[in-house]
Design an enzyme around this catalytic site. Structure first.
Site, PDB file in Angstrom:
ATOM      1  N   GLU A 105       0.839  -1.212   0.000  1.00  0.00           N
ATOM      2  CA  GLU A 105       0.000   0.000   0.000  1.00  0.00           C
ATOM      3  C   GLU A 105       0.869   1.255   0.000  1.00  0.00           C
ATOM      4  O   GLU A 105       0.546   2.253  -0.654  1.00  0.00           O
ATOM      5  CB  GLU A 105      -0.935  -0.026   1.205  1.00  0.00           C
ATOM      6  N   GLU A 125      -3.635  -9.453   4.096  1.00  0.00           N
ATOM      7  CA  GLU A 125      -4.368  -9.090   5.315  1.00  0.00           C
ATOM      8  C   GLU A 125      -5.497 -10.058   5.632  1.00  0.00           C
ATOM      9  O   GLU A 125      -5.788 -10.345   6.791  1.00  0.00           O
ATOM     10  CB  GLU A 125      -4.934  -7.670   5.191  1.00  0.00           C
TER      11      GLU A 125
HETATM   12  N1  3HC Z   1       4.255  -7.191  11.734  1.00  0.00           N
HETATM   13  C1  3HC Z   1       4.986  -7.564  12.802  1.00  0.00           C
HETATM   14  N2  3HC Z   1       5.855  -8.589  12.802  1.00  0.00           N
HETATM   15  C2  3HC Z   1       5.995  -9.239  11.643  1.00  0.00           C
HETATM   16  C3  3HC Z   1       5.271  -8.917  10.486  1.00  0.00           C
HETATM   17  C4  3HC Z   1       4.384  -7.828  10.555  1.00  0.00           C
HETATM   18  N3  3HC Z   1       3.670  -7.429   9.502  1.00  0.00           N
HETATM   19  N4  3HC Z   1       5.621  -9.774   9.504  1.00  0.00           N
HETATM   20  C5  3HC Z   1       6.532 -10.600  10.023  1.00  0.00           C
HETATM   21  N5  3HC Z   1       6.765 -10.264  11.310  1.00  0.00           N
HETATM   22  C6  3HC Z   1       7.748 -10.870  12.209  1.00  0.00           C
HETATM   23  C7  3HC Z   1       7.399 -12.285  12.597  1.00  0.00           C
HETATM   24  O1  3HC Z   1       6.535 -12.324  13.687  1.00  0.00           O
HETATM   25  C8  3HC Z   1       8.759 -12.849  12.933  1.00  0.00           C
HETATM   26  O2  3HC Z   1       9.103 -12.350  14.200  1.00  0.00           O
HETATM   27  P1  3HC Z   1      10.019 -13.177  15.186  1.00  0.00           P
HETATM   28  O3  3HC Z   1      11.329 -13.341  14.492  1.00  0.00           O
HETATM   29  O4  3HC Z   1      10.048 -12.370  16.410  1.00  0.00           O
HETATM   30  O5  3HC Z   1       9.295 -14.482  15.360  1.00  0.00           O
HETATM   31  C9  3HC Z   1       9.667 -12.148  11.930  1.00  0.00           C
HETATM   32  O6  3HC Z   1       8.954 -10.985  11.502  1.00  0.00           O
HETATM   33  C10 3HC Z   1      10.020 -12.987  10.730  1.00  0.00           C
HETATM   34  O7  3HC Z   1       8.822 -13.513  10.185  1.00  0.00           O
HETATM   35  P2  3HC Z   1       8.779 -14.959   9.538  1.00  0.00           P
HETATM   36  O8  3HC Z   1       9.381 -15.937  10.476  1.00  0.00           O
HETATM   37  O9  3HC Z   1       7.383 -15.171   9.097  1.00  0.00           O
HETATM   38  O10 3HC Z   1       9.757 -14.775   8.299  1.00  0.00           O
HETATM   39  P3  3HC Z   1       9.601 -15.299   6.827  1.00  0.00           P
HETATM   40  O11 3HC Z   1      10.771 -14.809   6.108  1.00  0.00           O
HETATM   41  O12 3HC Z   1       9.284 -16.746   6.833  1.00  0.00           O
HETATM   42  O13 3HC Z   1       8.291 -14.576   6.230  1.00  0.00           O
HETATM   43  C11 3HC Z   1       6.813 -12.756   5.735  1.00  0.00           C
HETATM   44  C12 3HC Z   1       8.248 -13.185   6.082  1.00  0.00           C
HETATM   45  C13 3HC Z   1       6.401 -13.361   4.391  1.00  0.00           C
HETATM   46  C14 3HC Z   1       6.755 -11.256   5.680  1.00  0.00           C
HETATM   47  C15 3HC Z   1       5.854 -13.312   6.822  1.00  0.00           C
HETATM   48  O14 3HC Z   1       6.361 -12.948   8.083  1.00  0.00           O
HETATM   49  C16 3HC Z   1       4.458 -12.792   6.721  1.00  0.00           C
HETATM   50  O15 3HC Z   1       3.658 -13.322   5.998  1.00  0.00           O
HETATM   51  N6  3HC Z   1       4.183 -11.722   7.480  1.00  0.00           N
HETATM   52  C17 3HC Z   1       2.859 -11.169   7.527  1.00  0.00           C
HETATM   53  C18 3HC Z   1       2.664 -10.220   6.381  1.00  0.00           C
HETATM   54  C19 3HC Z   1       1.336  -9.564   6.510  1.00  0.00           C
HETATM   55  O16 3HC Z   1       0.335 -10.165   6.818  1.00  0.00           O
HETATM   56  N7  3HC Z   1       1.326  -8.266   6.238  1.00  0.00           N
HETATM   57  C20 3HC Z   1       0.133  -7.502   6.380  1.00  0.00           C
HETATM   58  C21 3HC Z   1       0.125  -6.874   7.713  1.00  0.00           C
HETATM   59  S1  3HC Z   1      -1.379  -6.119   8.067  1.00  0.00           S
HETATM   60  C22 3HC Z   1      -1.300  -4.677   7.248  1.00  0.00           C
HETATM   61  O17 3HC Z   1      -0.359  -4.391   6.569  1.00  0.00           O
HETATM   62  C23 3HC Z   1      -2.455  -3.788   7.487  1.00  0.00           C
HETATM   63  C24 3HC Z   1      -2.504  -2.695   6.508  1.00  0.00           C
HETATM   64  O18 3HC Z   1      -3.323  -3.067   5.429  1.00  0.00           O
HETATM   65  C25 3HC Z   1      -3.106  -1.441   7.121  1.00  0.00           C
END
Ligand code: 3HC
Length: 692
Positions: A105, A125
């Protein structure tokens, strides 16, 4: 500040620096706004590049901030995006690695976007029970077309940047070094005016109404449990029908609603539960792991074959051992058939099938396994059988090999004592079918070496499993709890229910299968064996005899076409059985119990709280490291409804004082002996706390 500023000639570079995924938390948002202001104030700067440090552009909003004041603290992501979009100097997003959720975004709010190939582009999301809340539902359809954007928003799956290179999303794909390419691009467009804005594009799909309706139809079944799905479609529809600002406001409204739903909280709990599970106190990330380049499996039956497939799927050669050639041939044929079914469904190519089959070898000799890095036994669940297997493994396996047992209930410490190297022994409890089910309970014996535990937890990831650490106890985390759940289900039969009523209530609660259909699938004789053993080992533990009576009729479940239900040949549909129902009524009569009407609510409470009460004991005894590990076991291994977050999360949501009150009520009923309240539950309820 989690973003840095530098000037590279006449181009300002704002770098997101919030490892590991440049989450857009408060400090990072402040850093971007500050960098932007510096660039605006500096007359020498003509253009701005926004880039991510480390493994990607940005993984999106910081999920940990949700439902905290920081999430709304200005500058919000909305404000950041608005500031970028209205900036008088061009802002170029330079995307590598990943641009997800709020990260995408943010990029969509920039005037231009350049990307390297291989970046994961997603609006995930929905997987957290929310929708893109910073303009994603309004801007993405304007860039990549309605159908594609709707798919990405409703399913949340990532798409590689190069697959989107022909859309408006990326102005240029950069082959070489991303930042240098982005700066060169920024210099080229620095004087172009007016500045392009995503919001100014029209969504011109003539068939918009059909696209939206078809998506609504496809999500109908799931939408009841996952409210975000329908709201994603609503928000995209708003992008089609409403002026941009109104669409944005509508999206925001939906986001604020969804972020406080139980379903979203449960999905976020599951997200963090999965990531916490691999963190083991006292074992740091720098522990040296034992290399796993080859594996062996003892037993080529359903379980052994399923376990072997996991290794072959991950490209690790695996050798299966059996006592007879016929058993090996049968095991290999079953594996081949499984792969062929996947091939027929189009989820595997012939080449992949051949490669996987070539990684599977067989032997009748223990000596042939000696050089494997890990060996997993999946033989009959009987301690004397395990003893023989482990003695032989001890004799042939090379020093440092990991010796794993797939036992689901037996004492791992005792199994370890059959070898001269208990530090190398660990439990790897797979769930059937082992090639499909995500859960792997990793059982840590009292002598298991830390590097063995860490290696097996890492191996779980390699073979695409969710590893959860359990201490040694009868049944470990999952089966020890399920025993209490099934025990309650049997008591309900005595007190007034029939199997279909119990299953119906639990399935309406959201489980994939109620306890009786589950037992029919797993085999009722397995529980019967366990009860026989438990009655000897724990004579104080009272079980209903109704399950034994069923087995005495030879009704072992689907495999005998008769269990709690009747089954017709070649069909897994469960048909209520007159024979069983009469047997239940007769059994209750012999107990002299006055059967009564039992509500669905009571069924759900008794079964769920039986899980929760045992879960609390497991937590207190340190068998599970944390409550979220217990939830993960149930979400990934027992069909607990994902949108309820697992038993411990569910109970915390109900309120532990209410849970305790209900249990105390049941403890005054006919099967009071089954409710020995966990001290931890009592303590937390008294303190008004939840499970941690
Ligand atoms: N917020 C906070 N922490 C996050 C995060 C996020 N969006 N994404 C990842 N992390 C953290 C994980 O909790 C993990 O923390 P830790 O080491 O303390 O356990 C660390 O980052 C690494 O994450 P992964 O172990 O999952 O690492 P990978 O490399 O396997 O994957 C990733 C990376 C693909 C980015 C995966 O973490 C993921 O899918 N994250 C979620 C992405 C997501 O859903 N984003 C949307 C967020 S909501 C949003 O943006 C709202 C907006 O529309 C207003």
């Amino acid at each position: 500040m989690s973003a840095s500023f530098s000037a590279q000639g006449d181009v300002a570079v704002i770098t997101l620096e919030n490892p590991p995924v440049n989450g857009l938390g408060f400090e990072t948002r402040c850093g971007i706004v500050e960098g932007l202001q510096r660039a605006i104030d500096d007359a020498a700067i003509r253009a701005i590049v926004l880039v991510g440090s480390g493994k990607g552009f940005s993984g999106g909003a910081d999920i940990r901030e949700f439902n905290t004041p920081k999430a709304l603290q200005e500058p919000s992501l909305h404000t950041v995006i608005r500031d970028i979009e209205s900036c008088a100097k061009p802002v170029v997003a330079a995307v590598h690695g990943l641009a997800m959720g709020g990260g995408l975004e943010l990029a969509l709010g920039c005037h231009y976007r350049v990307a390297s190939a291989g970046a994961q582009i997603a609006l995930p999301e929905v997987k957290l029970g929310i929708l893109p809340g910073a303009g994603g539902t309004q801007r993405l359809p304007r860039m990549i077309g309605l159908q594609r954007a709707l798919d990405m928003i409703v399913h949340g799956a990532p798409v590689k940047s190069e697959k989107l290179s022909s859309t408006r999303l990326f102005d240029r794909m950069i082959d070489g070094e991303l930042l240098a390419g982005a700066i060169a691009f920024a210099q080229q467009i620095a004087d172009v005016r007016p500045l392009p804005k995503v919001r100014d594009h029209e969504i011109s799909d003539a068939d918009a109404a059909e696209i939206l309706q078809s998506m609504r139809d496809s999500i109908q079944a799931q939408a009841r449990f996952f409210p975000a799905l329908a709201r994603c479609v609503d928000a995209v529809e708003a992008a089609v029908k409403l002026p941009f600002e109104q669409g944005l406001a509508f999206e925001r409204e939906q986001f604020l609603y969804l972020v406080q739903t139980t379903e979203s909280k449960a999905l976020r709990h599951a997200f963090f539960a999965e990531r916490s599970a691999s963190k083991i106190p006292g074992i740091g990330p720098d522990i040296a792991l034992r290399p796993i380049r080859s594996a062996a499996v003892i037993g080529a039956g359903t379980m052994g074959g399923g376990i072997a497939m996991n290794f072959a799927n991950a490209g690790i050669p695996v050798c299966m051992l059996e006592t007879a050639q016929a058993a090996l041939d049968k095991g290999v044929a079953t594996i081949r058939k499984n792969y062929e079914n996947t091939l027929k469904k189009g989820r595997l190519t012939q080449e992949q099938l051949d490669k996987r089959m070539s990684l599977i070898s067989t032997t009748l000799e223990y000596a042939a396994l000696g050089q494997a890095d890990i060996v997993i036994e999946a033989v009959y669940e009987e301690i004397s059988v395990k003893e023989k297997v482990f003695q032989q493994l001890d004799a042939v396996m090379k020093p440092g090999a990991i010796l794993a047992s797939n036992t689901s209930t037996l004492d791992l410490d005792k199994i370890a004592s059959f070898t001269s190297r208990p530090q190398d022994v660990i439990g790897t409890h797979f769930f059937s079918p082992a090639n499909v089910m995500k859960l792997l309970e990793v059982v840590r014996g009292k002598a298991t070496a830390p590097d063995v535990l860490a290696t097996v937890m890492a191996l779980a990831k390699t073979i695409n499993k969710t590893g959860v650490v359990s201490g040694v106890c009868d049944g470990f985390i999952g089966n020890r709890m399920i025993e209490q759940y099934v025990r309650q289900a049997f008591f309900l039969l005595e007190e007034g229910c029939l199997p279909a009523q119990v299953d119906g209530a639990i399935e309406r609660f959201g489980f994939a299968m109620g306890p009786f259909r589950m037992s029919d699938l797993a085999g009722n004789d397995i529980g019967w064996q366990i009860r026989k053993r438990r009655r000897t080992e724990h004579p104080d533990m009272i079980y209903s005899l109704v399950g034994d009576k069923l087995c005495e009729l030879g009704r072992y479940g689907q495999k005998t076409s008769a269990g709690w239900y009747d089954y017709h040949a070649g069909d897994r549909t469960a048909h209520p059985s007159d024979v069983v129902n009469q047997m239940i009524l007769d059994h209750a009569a012999t107990l002299g119990l006055q059967r009564r009407q039992i509500s669905d609510a009571e069924i759900v409470e008794r079964l769920m709280y039986a899980l929760v009460n045992e879960g609390a004991k497991i937590l207190e005894e340190g068998i599970a490291l944390r409550a979220s590990d217990i939830d993960l076991v149930y979400l990934t291994g027992y069909g607990f409804p994902l949108y309820r977050g697992g038993p411990m999360f569910y109970a915390s949501g109900v309120g532990l004082n209410k849970v305790l009150e209900a249990i105390n009520g049941y403890a005054s009923g006919p099967n009071a002996h089954a409710w020995q309240v966990a001290p931890l539950l009592q303590k937390l309820a008294a303190e008004g706390k939840a499970f941690q």
